[in-house]
Structure formats: structure tokens, C-alpha cells
Design a protein around this motif. Structure first.
Motif, PDB file in Angstrom:
ATOM      1  N   GLY A 182       5.967  -2.640   3.607  1.00  0.00           N
ATOM      2  CA  GLY A 182       7.266  -3.231   3.943  1.00  0.00           C
ATOM      3  C   GLY A 182       7.817  -2.559   5.190  1.00  0.00           C
ATOM      4  O   GLY A 182       7.604  -3.017   6.312  1.00  0.00           O
ATOM      5  N   SER A 232       4.246   2.852  -5.167  1.00  0.00           N
ATOM      6  CA  SER A 232       3.672   3.651  -6.240  1.00  0.00           C
ATOM      7  C   SER A 232       2.283   3.130  -6.645  1.00  0.00           C
ATOM      8  O   SER A 232       1.312   3.888  -6.711  1.00  0.00           O
ATOM      9  CB  SER A 232       4.665   3.614  -7.413  1.00  0.00           C
ATOM     10  OG  SER A 232       4.086   4.052  -8.579  1.00  0.00           O
ATOM     11  N   ILE A 258       3.086  -5.591  -4.035  1.00  0.00           N
ATOM     12  CA  ILE A 258       4.371  -5.661  -3.337  1.00  0.00           C
ATOM     13  C   ILE A 258       5.425  -5.832  -4.417  1.00  0.00           C
ATOM     14  O   ILE A 258       5.181  -6.503  -5.423  1.00  0.00           O
ATOM     15  CB  ILE A 258       4.382  -6.852  -2.352  1.00  0.00           C
ATOM     16  CG1 ILE A 258       3.492  -6.527  -1.149  1.00  0.00           C
ATOM     17  CG2 ILE A 258       5.805  -7.201  -1.903  1.00  0.00           C
ATOM     18  CD1 ILE A 258       3.330  -7.670  -0.157  1.00  0.00           C
ATOM     19  N   VAL A 259       6.583  -5.228  -4.248  1.00  0.00           N
ATOM     20  CA  VAL A 259       7.645  -5.445  -5.218  1.00  0.00           C
ATOM     21  C   VAL A 259       8.433  -6.693  -4.802  1.00  0.00           C
ATOM     22  O   VAL A 259       8.697  -6.891  -3.612  1.00  0.00           O
ATOM     23  CB  VAL A 259       8.561  -4.186  -5.329  1.00  0.00           C
ATOM     24  CG1 VAL A 259       9.306  -3.882  -4.046  1.00  0.00           C
ATOM     25  CG2 VAL A 259       9.529  -4.312  -6.494  1.00  0.00           C
ATOM     26  N   SER A 306       0.816  -1.227   0.000  1.00  0.00           N
ATOM     27  CA  SER A 306       0.000   0.000   0.000  1.00  0.00           C
ATOM     28  C   SER A 306       0.844   1.269   0.000  1.00  0.00           C
ATOM     29  O   SER A 306       0.360   2.335  -0.381  1.00  0.00           O
ATOM     30  CB  SER A 306      -0.947   0.002   1.212  1.00  0.00           C
ATOM     31  OG  SER A 306      -0.211   0.079   2.408  1.00  0.00           O
ATOM     32  N   ASN A 348       7.848   1.204   5.438  1.00  0.00           N
ATOM     33  CA  ASN A 348       7.451   2.609   5.563  1.00  0.00           C
ATOM     34  C   ASN A 348       6.298   2.772   6.563  1.00  0.00           C
ATOM     35  O   ASN A 348       5.135   2.956   6.194  1.00  0.00           O
ATOM     36  CB  ASN A 348       7.066   3.143   4.176  1.00  0.00           C
ATOM     37  CG  ASN A 348       6.881   4.658   4.173  1.00  0.00           C
ATOM     38  OD1 ASN A 348       6.771   5.280   5.235  1.00  0.00           O
ATOM     39  ND2 ASN A 348       6.844   5.237   2.988  1.00  0.00           N
ATOM     40  N   VAL A 390      -0.984  -3.725   3.591  1.00  0.00           N
ATOM     41  CA  VAL A 390       0.304  -4.386   3.867  1.00  0.00           C
ATOM     42  C   VAL A 390       1.418  -3.540   3.284  1.00  0.00           C
ATOM     43  O   VAL A 390       1.368  -3.163   2.109  1.00  0.00           O
ATOM     44  CB  VAL A 390       0.345  -5.798   3.251  1.00  0.00           C
ATOM     45  CG1 VAL A 390       1.723  -6.417   3.444  1.00  0.00           C
ATOM     46  CG2 VAL A 390      -0.721  -6.683   3.875  1.00  0.00           C
ATOM     47  N   GLU A 432       6.484 -10.910 -10.068  1.00  0.00           N
ATOM     48  CA  GLU A 432       6.954 -12.256  -9.763  1.00  0.00           C
ATOM     49  C   GLU A 432       5.841 -13.296  -9.798  1.00  0.00           C
ATOM     50  O   GLU A 432       6.095 -14.468 -10.030  1.00  0.00           O
ATOM     51  CB  GLU A 432       7.640 -12.281  -8.392  1.00  0.00           C
ATOM     52  CG  GLU A 432       9.049 -11.713  -8.386  1.00  0.00           C
ATOM     53  CD  GLU A 432       9.095 -10.198  -8.515  1.00  0.00           C
ATOM     54  OE1 GLU A 432       8.034  -9.550  -8.455  1.00  0.00           O
ATOM     55  OE2 GLU A 432      10.199  -9.665  -8.681  1.00  0.00           O
ATOM     56  N   ALA A 471       6.680  -5.612   7.158  1.00  0.00           N
ATOM     57  CA  ALA A 471       7.599  -6.727   6.929  1.00  0.00           C
ATOM     58  C   ALA A 471       8.433  -7.075   8.160  1.00  0.00           C
ATOM     59  O   ALA A 471       8.759  -8.234   8.378  1.00  0.00           O
ATOM     60  CB  ALA A 471       8.519  -6.396   5.745  1.00  0.00           C
ATOM     61  N   ILE A 519      11.554  -1.308 -11.009  1.00  0.00           N
ATOM     62  CA  ILE A 519      10.860  -1.346 -12.303  1.00  0.00           C
ATOM     63  C   ILE A 519      11.372  -0.227 -13.216  1.00  0.00           C
ATOM     64  O   ILE A 519      11.406  -0.375 -14.437  1.00  0.00           O
ATOM     65  CB  ILE A 519       9.318  -1.305 -12.129  1.00  0.00           C
ATOM     66  CG1 ILE A 519       8.621  -1.489 -13.473  1.00  0.00           C
ATOM     67  CG2 ILE A 519       8.838  -0.096 -11.432  1.00  0.00           C
ATOM     68  CD1 ILE A 519       7.117  -1.625 -13.388  1.00  0.00           C
TER      69      ILE A 519
HETATM   70  N1  LIG Z   1       4.682   1.476 -10.561  1.00  0.00           N
HETATM   71  C1  LIG Z   1       4.137   1.099 -11.676  1.00  0.00           C
HETATM   72  O1  LIG Z   1       3.682   1.915 -12.475  1.00  0.00           O
HETATM   73  C2  LIG Z   1       4.028  -0.380 -12.007  1.00  0.00           C
HETATM   74  C3  LIG Z   1       3.449  -0.740 -13.212  1.00  0.00           C
HETATM   75  C4  LIG Z   1       3.296  -2.103 -13.480  1.00  0.00           C
HETATM   76  C5  LIG Z   1       3.734  -3.058 -12.603  1.00  0.00           C
HETATM   77  N2  LIG Z   1       4.330  -2.663 -11.449  1.00  0.00           N
HETATM   78  C6  LIG Z   1       4.807  -3.708 -10.543  1.00  0.00           C
HETATM   79  O2  LIG Z   1       4.095  -3.582  -9.317  1.00  0.00           O
HETATM   80  C7  LIG Z   1       4.928  -3.911  -8.211  1.00  0.00           C
HETATM   81  C8  LIG Z   1       5.003  -2.696  -7.288  1.00  0.00           C
HETATM   82  O3  LIG Z   1       5.622  -1.651  -8.022  1.00  0.00           O
HETATM   83  P1  LIG Z   1       5.798  -0.197  -7.407  1.00  0.00           P
HETATM   84  O4  LIG Z   1       6.320   0.644  -8.503  1.00  0.00           O
HETATM   85  O5  LIG Z   1       4.543   0.205  -6.698  1.00  0.00           O
HETATM   86  O6  LIG Z   1       6.949  -0.472  -6.350  1.00  0.00           O
HETATM   87  P2  LIG Z   1       7.383   0.435  -5.111  1.00  0.00           P
HETATM   88  O7  LIG Z   1       6.939   1.837  -5.281  1.00  0.00           O
HETATM   89  O8  LIG Z   1       8.810   0.146  -4.873  1.00  0.00           O
HETATM   90  O9  LIG Z   1       6.507  -0.180  -3.895  1.00  0.00           O
HETATM   91  C9  LIG Z   1       6.709  -1.489  -3.448  1.00  0.00           C
HETATM   92  C10 LIG Z   1       5.771  -1.805  -2.304  1.00  0.00           C
HETATM   93  O10 LIG Z   1       6.088  -3.112  -1.822  1.00  0.00           O
HETATM   94  C11 LIG Z   1       6.247  -3.022  -0.392  1.00  0.00           C
HETATM   95  N3  LIG Z   1       7.126  -4.097   0.054  1.00  0.00           N
HETATM   96  C12 LIG Z   1       8.398  -4.342  -0.324  1.00  0.00           C
HETATM   97  N4  LIG Z   1       8.861  -5.447   0.315  1.00  0.00           N
HETATM   98  C13 LIG Z   1       7.846  -5.890   1.103  1.00  0.00           C
HETATM   99  C14 LIG Z   1       7.697  -6.973   2.003  1.00  0.00           C
HETATM  100  N5  LIG Z   1       8.701  -7.833   2.235  1.00  0.00           N
HETATM  101  N6  LIG Z   1       6.514  -7.114   2.629  1.00  0.00           N
HETATM  102  C15 LIG Z   1       5.499  -6.248   2.421  1.00  0.00           C
HETATM  103  N7  LIG Z   1       5.582  -5.197   1.576  1.00  0.00           N
HETATM  104  C16 LIG Z   1       6.748  -5.029   0.931  1.00  0.00           C
HETATM  105  C17 LIG Z   1       6.812  -1.646  -0.177  1.00  0.00           C
HETATM  106  O11 LIG Z   1       6.683  -1.270   1.164  1.00  0.00           O
HETATM  107  P3  LIG Z   1       7.583  -0.108   1.865  1.00  0.00           P
HETATM  108  O12 LIG Z   1       7.712   0.995   0.882  1.00  0.00           O
HETATM  109  O13 LIG Z   1       6.724   0.237   3.046  1.00  0.00           O
HETATM  110  O14 LIG Z   1       8.885  -0.711   2.268  1.00  0.00           O
HETATM  111  C18 LIG Z   1       5.901  -0.862  -1.113  1.00  0.00           C
HETATM  112  O15 LIG Z   1       4.651  -0.687  -0.529  1.00  0.00           O
HETATM  113  C19 LIG Z   1       6.290  -4.293  -8.813  1.00  0.00           C
HETATM  114  O16 LIG Z   1       6.358  -5.686  -8.986  1.00  0.00           O
HETATM  115  C20 LIG Z   1       6.275  -3.596 -10.172  1.00  0.00           C
HETATM  116  O17 LIG Z   1       7.095  -4.256 -11.113  1.00  0.00           O
HETATM  117  C21 LIG Z   1       4.472  -1.358 -11.127  1.00  0.00           C
END
Ligand SMILES: NC(=O)c1ccc[n+]([C@@H]2O[C@H](COP(=O)([O-])OP(=O)(O)OC[C@H]3O[C@@H](n4cnc5c(N)ncnc54)[C@H](OP(=O)(O)O)[C@@H]3O)[C@@H](O)[C@H]2O)c1
Length: 397
Positions: A36, A12, A105-106, A9, A38, A34, A130, A57, A212
Motif C-alpha cells: 500500500g 502481517s 491486502i487488507v 507483502s 510502506n 504489492v 473481503e 497504492a 482484524i
Molecule cells: N494477520 C493475520 O493473522 C490474519 C489472519 C487471517 C486473515 N487475515 C486477513 O488478511 C488480510 C491482511 O491482514 P494483515 O493482518 O496482514 O493486515 P496488515 O498487517 O494491516 O497488512 C495489510 C497489507 O495490505 C496492504 N494494503 C492496504 N491497502 C492497500 C492497497 N490499496 N493496495 C495495495 N496494498 C494495500 C498494506 O500495505 P502497506 O502496509 O504498505 O500500506 C499491507 O501490506 C486482512 O484481510 C485480514 O483480515 C489476517
């Protein structure tokens, strides 16, 4: 009314999801959040969305949440149930009240909880890579067995999903995924050796998480999308094409047997596919300004350069190969990207490490999520060793 669990949550996709919820309170409520690490942002989200369950996490992040909530105006009786660790992510999606899970979640940490939601027959708004890149065969088998709905949140797959609703799937011959081309679309290959993390993080059209964004600069992300598309829509890799489209307005196209092509076009904003995943099969008011067709615009389309971006080619080869090759591809890439971001390896070494890991880690057919996690772990160990051996030529931001 949808009752949501938002995995990731604070990221991005997660924050964009909550913005869509904020705009459509009458359609969505949040059951669990959920994150990690933050904890500060998660506490703000708890106070705004008042979930019944929230998880992080680590134990440290958990302690910070407890302390921040204790200092907030929220009476203890209204706190959500709080948890931390691997099991907490799974518990977040289990409640019978949750009908829709946003999987954002990434990394591989997002796989077990998403798989659980699939097994429980819920709707999944899928962003996490994944889930299908590492676990495609098992996850799709479970989707079929349990009748869950997998609605892609990634804009390209979401576009494909919309195009495929328009006609007879049996008459579709090709899926075309667009790619912005990333920040190095026009950079000569010789110069890629010396690009910095800051340059690679400067994506021309999308603001996303770091992993990403680097994967977009190498076109690895497009390769992952090819793999995901094969699983989601039952295409062979040879039926999925990639075309560079720097404006990122056309997200995907499908080509029918008679050569007719349908394209999905919308504003370049992740809230569009997220809202679609939440409201499907209905639609509701656009969460962002619509495209203004009174403005002149130019759209370009170019073939990708597989020589300059070899990770894209590798993704096709891994999907063709089957077994755990795509799991290793993803795990090695994540380690190599991390090393690049830390300035420990150069940009071109990302591909070299991934390629070398694939040649060292033997592919197997995973039978359980545990097998996938083990394959992922072994691939990371190998990639880490390879990255450590490359400390010689660091590149800094
Ligand atoms: N952003 C996009 O436009 C986009 C588009 C298509 C697909 N995706 C895919 O969607 C996924 C998320 O992308 P994003 O850009 O939103 O990534 P992001 O901004 O890096 O956010 C990742 C999220 O995952 C959480 N997280 C990381 N490790 C965790 C764990 N062990 N347990 C619980 N939460 C955990 C982070 O929490 P904290 O920040 O609290 O640590 C954060 O909420 C990725 O797989 C990405 O490839 C993203």
C-alpha cells in the motif's frame, strides 16, 4: 517450484509469507510484490527477493520507491517493473509466470486482483476477508468455472481444510471454528462501553493488523470466518458453529454424522497455514517450533456469548439473508472500526453503526465485481454518516 505474487507483502500476513519463502528458497520464488504505502519496507523486500514487478497504492509511495532504489546498490537494469494504483494490483497477478497468489491486502482493495487470479485459474492462498465476505457468490462461481484452487490461509479455515481431507465430505455434519475470545472475553458487557482502542488492540494470542485485531475483540472477525467457511466448504450457516478456545491451539474441528470429531492442532503461528497453502498437497519441515507434548497443558472450550458480542450473530443473519448483506456488513464494520480506532466512537457503537447501516442500505444481488465495489462504496457512505453523528461520546486511548 512455485512462482508467487504477494498482495499485501508489507503486512502481517505478507511478511510472514516472505519468511516462509526465505526458509524454502528452493520451493518458491517471488515474481511480484504489492504494497500500500510502506515504501521503505517494500524497497527492502525488493532488494532481498528481487521480484520482476512491484506495485504500491499511491503515486507518492511510487516516487519514494524510485528514489530509494536510485540510492541503492541495485543497478537500474535489475530493477523490477514498478507501478502504482488500482490496475497495478491486477497486473501483478496476471503474468503467466505467476502460478500462486497470496491474497493478503487488507480491505476491498484486495478483491479485484484476487478475482482476476481466480479467473486465470491460479492457486490463491487466501487471507483477505473481503474476497469471500463481500464477493463470495461471484468468486466461488469463478473458482468452479476456471478450476482455480482456493487454499485458505486463515488458521481456522486452513484447519478445516486439513480436517476435511481426512474423510468423506458428504458425511460431515458440522464445522466448528474456534475463537480465542479476544481481549474482552472476561470483561462484563457494562464495561465494554468504556474500553479504549489500546485495550482492544491488545489481542491475547495473535499479532495482526489493526482492523482484524479490533474485529477479533468484537468477534466480528469470527462472524466473517463463519461466512467465509460457508463459501469455502459449502456449508449452510446453521452447520458452522463457533466455540471459544482461549489457547488458540485447536483451529477447527469437523463433526461426522456418527458424532466423531476431528480437530486440527498446531503451533499458533501464521507461518503454519501459509506454508500449507504454498506446499499443498505436500508438507515440508515446520517453519516454527512444534508443540511440545511433554509439557502439561490445559485447553478450554466455551460457547460464545451472542448477547455480549452481537456482531457474531449479525454475521449469521447476513449470510442467511444472502445478496449484498455481507458486503454491507463488512464495509460498515470497516468504517466503524476506523472511527473507533480514531477515538471518534465507543466500542459498543461499532455494532450500532453496522446494524443501522444494514437496515438503511438495501440488499441487492451483485452480478459483477463492479456491483460489489459499488455496494461497498454506498455502504461506507452510510456508515460514515452514522459515525459522524456519534461524535458526542469519543473514547481515547
Ligand atoms: N494477520 C493475520 O493473522 C490474519 C489472519 C487471517 C486473515 N487475515 C486477513 O488478511 C488480510 C491482511 O491482514 P494483515 O493482518 O496482514 O493486515 P496488515 O498487517 O494491516 O497488512 C495489510 C497489507 O495490505 C496492504 N494494503 C492496504 N491497502 C492497500 C492497497 N490499496 N493496495 C495495495 N496494498 C494495500 C498494506 O500495505 P502497506 O502496509 O504498505 O500500506 C499491507 O501490506 C486482512 O484481510 C485480514 O483480515 C489476517
Amino acid at each position: 517450484m512455485k512462482t508467487l505474487s504477494v498482495l499485501g507483502s508489507t503486512g502481517s500476513i505478507g511478511t510472514n509469507t516472505l519468511d516462509v519463502v526465505r526458509r524454502n528458497r528452493h520451493l518458491n520464488e517471488v515474481y511480484s510484490l504489492v504494497a500500500g504505502q510502506n515504501s521503505a519496507m517494500l524497497v527492502e523486500q525488493i532488494l532481498e527477493f528481487r521480484p520482476r514487478f512491484a506495485a504500491v497504492a499511491t503515486e507518492d509511495a511510487f516516487a519514494q520507491i524510485v528514489s530509494s532504489l536510485a540510492n541503492s546498490s541495485l543497478p537500474r537494469s535489475e530493477w523490477p517493473e514498478l507501478a502504482w494504483g488500482d490496475q497495478a494490483r491486477i497486473d501483478a497477478v496476471r503474468a503467466p509466470e505467476v502460478d500462486t497468489v497470496i491474497s493478503a491486502i487488507v480491505g476491498i482493495a484486495g478483491l479485484p486482483a484476487t478475482y482476476e487470479a481466480v479467473r486465470l485459474g491460479k492457486r490463491i492462498g487466501l487471507a483477505n476477508k473481503e474476497v469471500l465476505v463481500s464477493g463470495g457468490a461471484l468468486v466461488m462461481e469463478a473458482v468452479r468455472e476456471h478450476g482455480s484452487e482456493l487454499l485458505p490461509v486463515d488458521s481456522e479455515h486452513n484447519g478445516a481444510h486439513q480436517c476435511l481431507r481426512a474423510g468423506n465430505r458428504a458425511q460431515v455434519e458440522k464445522l466448528i471454528l474456534t475463537a480465542s475470545g479476544g481481549p474482552f472475553r472476561n470483561t462484563p458487557r457494562e464495561e465494554l462501553a468504556s474500553v479504549t482502542p489500546a485495550q482492544a488492540l491488545n489481542h491475547p494470542t495473535w499479532r495482526m493488523g489493526n482492523r482484524i485485531t479490533i474485529d477479533s475483540a468484537t468477534l466480528m472477525n469470527k462472524g466473517f470466518e463463519v461466512i467465509e467457511a460457508c463459501w469455502l466448504f459449502d456449508f449452510a450457516p446453521s452447520q458452522v458453529d463457533v466455540v471459544i478456545h482461549p489457547q488458540s491451539s485447536v483451529h477447527a474441528m469437523i463433526e461426522y454424522s456418527d458424532g466423531s470429531v476431528l480437530a486440527q492442532v498446531c503451533a499458533t503461528d501464521m507461518r503454519m497455514p501459509i506454508q500449507y497453502a504454498l506446499t499443498y498437497p505436500d508438507r515440508c519441515e515446520a517453519p516454527v517450533p512444534k508443540i511440545d507434548w511433554r509439557q502439561a497443558r490445559k485447553w478450554e472450550f466455551q460457547p460464545p456469548d451472542f448477547e455480549k458480542f452481537p456482531l457474531l450473530k449479525l454475521a449469521y443473519e447476513c449470510q442467511e439473508a444472502g445478496g449484498s448483506a455481507t458486503c454491507t456488513l463488512n464495509a460498515a464494520d470497516e468504517i466503524a472500526v476506523e472511527a473507533f480506532l480514531q477515538g471518534r466512537i465507543g466500542f459498543l457503537a461499532i455494532h450500532e453503526i453496522v446494524q443501522e447501516t444494514l437496515s438503511r442500505v438495501r440488499s441487492k444481488t451483485p452480478r459483477t465485481i463492479g456491483d460489489i465495489l459499488e455496494m461497498d462504496r454506498a455502504s461506507r457512505v452510510c456508515a460514515r454518516e452514522l459515525a459522524a453523528g456519534r461524535l458526542a461520546s469519543p473514547v481515547t486511548a
